[in-house]
Structures are given as C-alpha cells and as structure tokens.
Motif scaffolding. Structure first.
Motif, PDB file in Angstrom:
ATOM      1  N   GLY A  93      13.984   4.811  -2.788  1.00  0.00           N
ATOM      2  CA  GLY A  93      12.807   3.864  -2.588  1.00  0.00           C
ATOM      3  C   GLY A  93      12.494   3.225  -3.908  1.00  0.00           C
ATOM      4  O   GLY A  93      12.687   3.632  -4.930  1.00  0.00           O
ATOM      5  N   VAL A  94      11.604   2.321  -3.714  1.00  0.00           N
ATOM      6  CA  VAL A  94      11.127   1.463  -5.002  1.00  0.00           C
ATOM      7  C   VAL A  94       9.467   1.541  -4.809  1.00  0.00           C
ATOM      8  O   VAL A  94       8.829   1.468  -3.647  1.00  0.00           O
ATOM      9  CB  VAL A  94      11.486   0.124  -5.149  1.00  0.00           C
ATOM     10  N   TYR A  95       8.720   1.851  -5.720  1.00  0.00           N
ATOM     11  CA  TYR A  95       7.407   1.568  -6.206  1.00  0.00           C
ATOM     12  C   TYR A  95       7.110   0.521  -6.938  1.00  0.00           C
ATOM     13  O   TYR A  95       7.533  -0.054  -7.725  1.00  0.00           O
ATOM     14  CB  TYR A  95       6.791   2.903  -6.757  1.00  0.00           C
ATOM     15  N   GLY A  96       6.076  -0.431  -6.498  1.00  0.00           N
ATOM     16  CA  GLY A  96       5.976  -1.624  -7.068  1.00  0.00           C
ATOM     17  C   GLY A  96       5.017  -2.522  -6.291  1.00  0.00           C
ATOM     18  O   GLY A  96       4.461  -2.122  -5.298  1.00  0.00           O
ATOM     19  N   SER A  97       4.849  -3.743  -6.811  1.00  0.00           N
ATOM     20  CA  SER A  97       3.902  -4.818  -6.294  1.00  0.00           C
ATOM     21  C   SER A  97       4.493  -5.331  -5.105  1.00  0.00           C
ATOM     22  O   SER A  97       5.666  -5.062  -4.603  1.00  0.00           O
ATOM     23  CB  SER A  97       3.691  -5.885  -7.213  1.00  0.00           C
ATOM     24  N   SER A 150      16.031   1.718   0.703  1.00  0.00           N
ATOM     25  CA  SER A 150      15.683   1.836   2.361  1.00  0.00           C
ATOM     26  C   SER A 150      14.364   2.197   2.178  1.00  0.00           C
ATOM     27  O   SER A 150      13.704   2.146   3.258  1.00  0.00           O
ATOM     28  CB  SER A 150      16.640   2.677   2.837  1.00  0.00           C
ATOM     29  N   ARG A 151      13.679   2.493   1.257  1.00  0.00           N
ATOM     30  CA  ARG A 151      12.146   2.874   1.320  1.00  0.00           C
ATOM     31  C   ARG A 151      11.486   2.269   0.214  1.00  0.00           C
ATOM     32  O   ARG A 151      11.794   1.707  -0.614  1.00  0.00           O
ATOM     33  CB  ARG A 151      11.850   4.630   1.100  1.00  0.00           C
ATOM     34  N   SER A 190       3.271  -5.913   2.277  1.00  0.00           N
ATOM     35  CA  SER A 190       4.387  -5.986   2.989  1.00  0.00           C
ATOM     36  C   SER A 190       4.269  -5.328   4.508  1.00  0.00           C
ATOM     37  O   SER A 190       3.894  -4.419   4.553  1.00  0.00           O
ATOM     38  CB  SER A 190       5.541  -5.691   2.315  1.00  0.00           C
ATOM     39  N   THR A 191       4.842  -6.050   5.378  1.00  0.00           N
ATOM     40  CA  THR A 191       4.847  -5.543   6.772  1.00  0.00           C
ATOM     41  C   THR A 191       5.996  -4.177   6.755  1.00  0.00           C
ATOM     42  O   THR A 191       5.662  -3.436   7.832  1.00  0.00           O
ATOM     43  CB  THR A 191       5.404  -6.412   7.755  1.00  0.00           C
ATOM     44  N   PHE A 192       6.647  -3.911   6.059  1.00  0.00           N
ATOM     45  CA  PHE A 192       7.798  -3.020   6.270  1.00  0.00           C
ATOM     46  C   PHE A 192       7.600  -1.809   5.354  1.00  0.00           C
ATOM     47  O   PHE A 192       8.572  -0.902   5.531  1.00  0.00           O
ATOM     48  CB  PHE A 192       9.093  -3.513   6.062  1.00  0.00           C
ATOM     49  N   ILE A 193       6.589  -1.571   4.632  1.00  0.00           N
ATOM     50  CA  ILE A 193       6.481  -0.509   3.524  1.00  0.00           C
ATOM     51  C   ILE A 193       6.398   0.793   4.433  1.00  0.00           C
ATOM     52  O   ILE A 193       5.829   0.857   5.581  1.00  0.00           O
ATOM     53  CB  ILE A 193       5.290  -0.841   2.600  1.00  0.00           C
ATOM     54  N   ASN A 194       6.504   1.913   3.508  1.00  0.00           N
ATOM     55  CA  ASN A 194       6.644   3.346   4.049  1.00  0.00           C
ATOM     56  C   ASN A 194       5.363   3.828   3.484  1.00  0.00           C
ATOM     57  O   ASN A 194       4.438   4.788   4.268  1.00  0.00           O
ATOM     58  CB  ASN A 194       7.676   4.225   3.690  1.00  0.00           C
TER      59      ASN A 194
END
Length: 244
Positions: free
Chosen positions: A127-131, A145-146, A159-163
């Motif tokens: 996964g990625v954490y950020g803006s 993918s996360r 964003s519409t797809f974030i977890n």
C-alpha cells in the motif's frame, strides 16, 4: 466503516484497551527496524490481545520515496525482515509512506519507489500512504493495490478507491498524540491472533482475466457472457481492483 488511529508512540496493554473502550478498531504503527516509534513483537501481541487490528506502515524519513527505485527495493527488503520478526502474516499489507507534498515533477520517482517496494514484498500486499495526488498517480500506474490517503496536501479532494482515510492530525487522547483514521474495507490489517488468508495478487489476476475475456468474446450466449464477466470481477475483487 471502521474507526482507527495512527501514532508514533508505542502502545501499552492498558493504552490499547482504553482505545478499544473508546470504539477504535485498528491502529497504524511503524514497521521499521529500530527507534522509538518502531513496533515490536511484544507490543503487537499486546495490541492484538486488547482487540485492535494493526496496519503496518514503513517510514524512516518523510521524503524517503524521493530515493526512487533503489530506495524502494531496500525498504521493501527491510520491511519484510521486520514483518517476519513481528509475526505479521503473509497476505496482510505493508503501506509505504509518502509523507510530504509530492509535486507532479516528483511523481515518477515516487511511483518508482512504490513499485520497487511492491516487487520486494511479494508475500504481502503493498500500500501507499500520501496525498490525493499521490493516490491518483500511484493507482493509475498500478504500482500497488492498497491506498491510505491523508487529508494533508489534498486540497479537500478524496480519492474514491482508498482503503483508509486520515482526516485529522495531532489529537491528544488516552495520554498520547494520535491521528484519526477511518477505513472502508480490504485494508490489509492484521493481528497476532488470527491468520490472514493469502490474497490473489493484482499481477496474477490480470494474467488470468484475458483468458476469461477470450471466452466472453467466443460466445454469443448471454448467460455464458454474464458468467465470464462475474468470474473476472471475482478475480478483480480478490486482488483489490475495481469491478467492471
């Protein structure tokens, strides 16, 4: 929607229990090899026993992603080593932080970092954490993918797809400083009590889907086409991709 928080302060059994009492379901902690903020095996066990799930995030310095591919490969290898030491089960997620206001000129380097980290952590989802800008760019590149977005540097966009979504920083609660998060499913969190099923990777799903597409195109039967489409979407769902 699940209520969570992230923090750099290690949790005790008592602190973790206090957060559970307050209705929290998960905590994000740092999957780094050393230092004050590093999650330890004993802390992971205490958190799990209290009833919180753990989100693993790798961050040494805020702008580490500007090291690009080489940094991503190195950090991914380190993250896997620490995850094994903690007992983090295969199939759960490791988020890599882009903890600064990444510009469009820096985005290719950020993507290379996340892609390399993903390559170096094949037994875990990445996964990625950020803006907002980071979410959109990394998602479009298919580098992981996360997605864990922070409201910081996002200009009110989400964003519409974030977890996971971090919506408030620097709150004092139960004696420590925390950030508030909420999550929407497929977060990849884990605990030391319950094993996590190994998921289908995005790469493997996208290798299989074209075969189903070929079957779809080879028939004019509407029920058969519907079934090919359903199976392709099941693969997308299992690998954390949007349905079509």
């Amino acid at each position: 929607m699940a209520k969570g928080f992230d923090c750099s302060t290690p949790l005790t059994a008592q602190t973790a229990a206090a957060f559970v009492k307050d209705g929290y379901s998960f905590v994000a902690r740092y999957l780094v090899p050393s230092g004050y903020k590093a999650l330890t095996k004993s802390e992971a066990e205490q958190i799990s026993q209290a009833g919180l799930d753990i989100v693993s995030v790798f961050e040494t310095t805020a702008n580490r992603a500007l090291g690009g591919r080489n940094a991503g490969l190195a950090d991914g290898a380190t993250a896997v080593q620490v995850a094994h030491q903690l007992g983090q089960p295969a199939g759960s997620c490791i988020y890599f932080a882009v903890d600064f206001d990444a510009t469009s000129a820096q985005m290719a380097t950020v993507i290379a970092y996340i892609q390399a980290a993903s390559e170096a952590t094949p037994e875990y989802t990445t996964g990625v954490y950020g803006s907002y800008a980071v979410m959109e760019a990394v998602k479009q590149a298919g580098a992981c993918s996360r997605f864990w977005q922070t409201y910081a540097w996002s200009g009110g966009k989400k964003s519409t797809f974030i977890n996971i979504y971090q919506y408030l920083n620097d709150v004092s609660e139960n004696g420590i400083q925390i950030d508030h998060d909420e999550s929407y499913g497929s977060e990849g969190w884990w605990n030391t009590l319950t094993p996590v099923n190994y998921p289908l990777t995005t790469h493997d799903a996208n290798v299989i889907i074209p075969f189903l597409s070929a079957g779809y195109e080879a028939t004019t039967s509407l029920p058969a086409r519907a079934e090919f489409n359903r199976l392709a979407n099941e693969l997308r769902k299992a690998s954390g991709q949007p349905l079509q």
